[in-house]
Scaffold this active site. Structure first.
Site, short mmCIF file in Angstrom:
data_model
loop_
_atom_site.label_atom_id
_atom_site.label_comp_id
_atom_site.label_asym_id
_atom_site.label_seq_id
_atom_site.Cartn_x
_atom_site.Cartn_y
_atom_site.Cartn_z
CE LYS A 52 -3.83 -2.43 2.11
NZ LYS A 52 -4.29 -2.88 3.54
CD GLN A 96 -3.12 -5.15 6.58
OE1 GLN A 96 -3.18 -4.48 6.08
NE2 GLN A 96 -3.77 -6.38 6.18
CG ASP A 119 -9.66 -0.56 4.64
OD1 ASP A 119 -9.44 -0.85 3.60
OD2 ASP A 119 -8.67 -0.89 5.44
#
Ligand code: NAP
Length: 293
Positions: A52, A96, A119
């Site tokens: 990322k 994450q 997200d």
């Protein structure tokens, strides 16, 4: 049969984002900034976060990583989320997952300001997506929508069958494919482990989206002629034909199903490359305040 080349689409989208970032910088605006929280040293999670950061660099975004040891307290993570929430320079935040067992994943996600939840996991974003309000759509479903749109696949009035009902793929996909928009407007059936007569249902699908996490589960006899097949699954299996000794396969038996399909995503190189790109698209939207004005 037309191969849906996710790798190629991802490169095109990255070029579009990079051009937009250049335009923003030329006009004296700041570059979009994505922050990532990573807990522990799981190699797969580290790889994701590093990819990322690399993708951010490629398109001209700023990225910052907040790394914590496995035994970090929930309180410290909440404080970090709070700090990032209040930092006007940071547009988007991802945590994450999964987090260690002693930390409540939902509590951390729900602490992220929905405006920075690129997200798309915060219940506010999931709810807004469900009722058709502007929202961050989570990476995999967003990537699939882009692939469908850019491959000019008609969804209106089609029979769409989704295999799997996970919160990150199957469930949001079912809502998006039935929304009153293009892509969308399909008649959607969601199948899961308790579904009876699975083959009977899948073989009526004009569009079949498979996210069940079972290697090569979908075989030729389960697919209608000329169906569009989107394979979300990723499995690393042993192979004596590759240098690494491994190869990647999907939830669909590609060799068998592809001759029957009108369009199909390969594994690797289909849905996978779209996920990071979707995150970049969401971060760009966050920096331009497109979702929450
Ligand atoms: P998941 O959490 O693994 O859940 C699997 C779903 O499939 C569940 O809803 C389950 O039903 C259903 N299922 C399991 N066995 C079944 C069967 N025999 N018949 C019908 N349905 C069945 O799903 P996920 O997280 O969406 O992941 C699915 C796959 O996609 C995995 O291989 C994962 O690695 C991959 N993935 C790839 C990406 C990408 O970027 N390409 C992103 C996310 C996931 P129940 O609900 O009844 O248990």
């Amino acid at each position: 049969m037309e191969l849906i080349d996710g790798k190629k689409v991802a490169v095109t989208i990255k070029q579009e984002i990079a051009a937009e970032v250049k335009r923003m910088l030329d006009q004296g605006e700041k570059a979009p900034h994505l922050a990532a929280i990573l807990v522990g040293e799981d190699p797969a999670s580290q790889t994701y976060v590093n990819s990322k950061a690399k993708a951010c660099k490629e398109v001209g975004f700023i990225s910052s990583n907040y790394n914590f040891p496995e035994d970090v307290s929930e309180e410290e993570l909440l404080k970090t989320v709070e700090f990032i929430n209040n930092d006007d320079d940071i547009d988007g935040l991802i945590v994450q997952l999964p987090l260690p067992d002693h930390i409540d994943n939902q509590k951390i996600i729900q602490h992220i300001r929905p405006e920075k939840d690129v997200d798309g996991f915060h219940p506010v974003n999931v709810g807004r997506m469900t009722i058709g309000l502007p929202s961050y759509v989570s990476a995999t479903p967003y990537g699939i929508l882009e692939l469908i749109m850019r491959s000019r696949i008609e969804t209106k009035g089609k029979n769409c069958v989704i295999l799997g009902r996970s919160n990150i793929v199957g469930k949001p996909m079912s809502i998006l494919m039935a929304r009153n928009e293009e892509p969308g407007n399909a008649t959607v059936t969601v199948c899961h482990s308790k579904t009876k007569n699975l083959k009977e249902i899948t073989s009526k699908a004009d569009i079949l989206i498979v996210a069940i996490g079972k290697p090569e589960f979908v075989t030729e006899d389960m697919v209608k002629d000329n169906a569009v097949v989107i394979d979300v699954g990723i499995h690393r299996v042993k192979s004596d034909k590759t240098k690494s000794g491994f190869r990647l396969i999907g939830d669909v038996k590609f060799d068998e199903v592809s001759p029957k399909a009108s369009h199909i995503t390969p594994v690797p190189g289909g849905v996978g490359p779209m996920t990071i790109v979707s995150l970049l698209m969401n971060t760009l939207k966050a920096s331009k305040k497109e979702i929450y004005a």
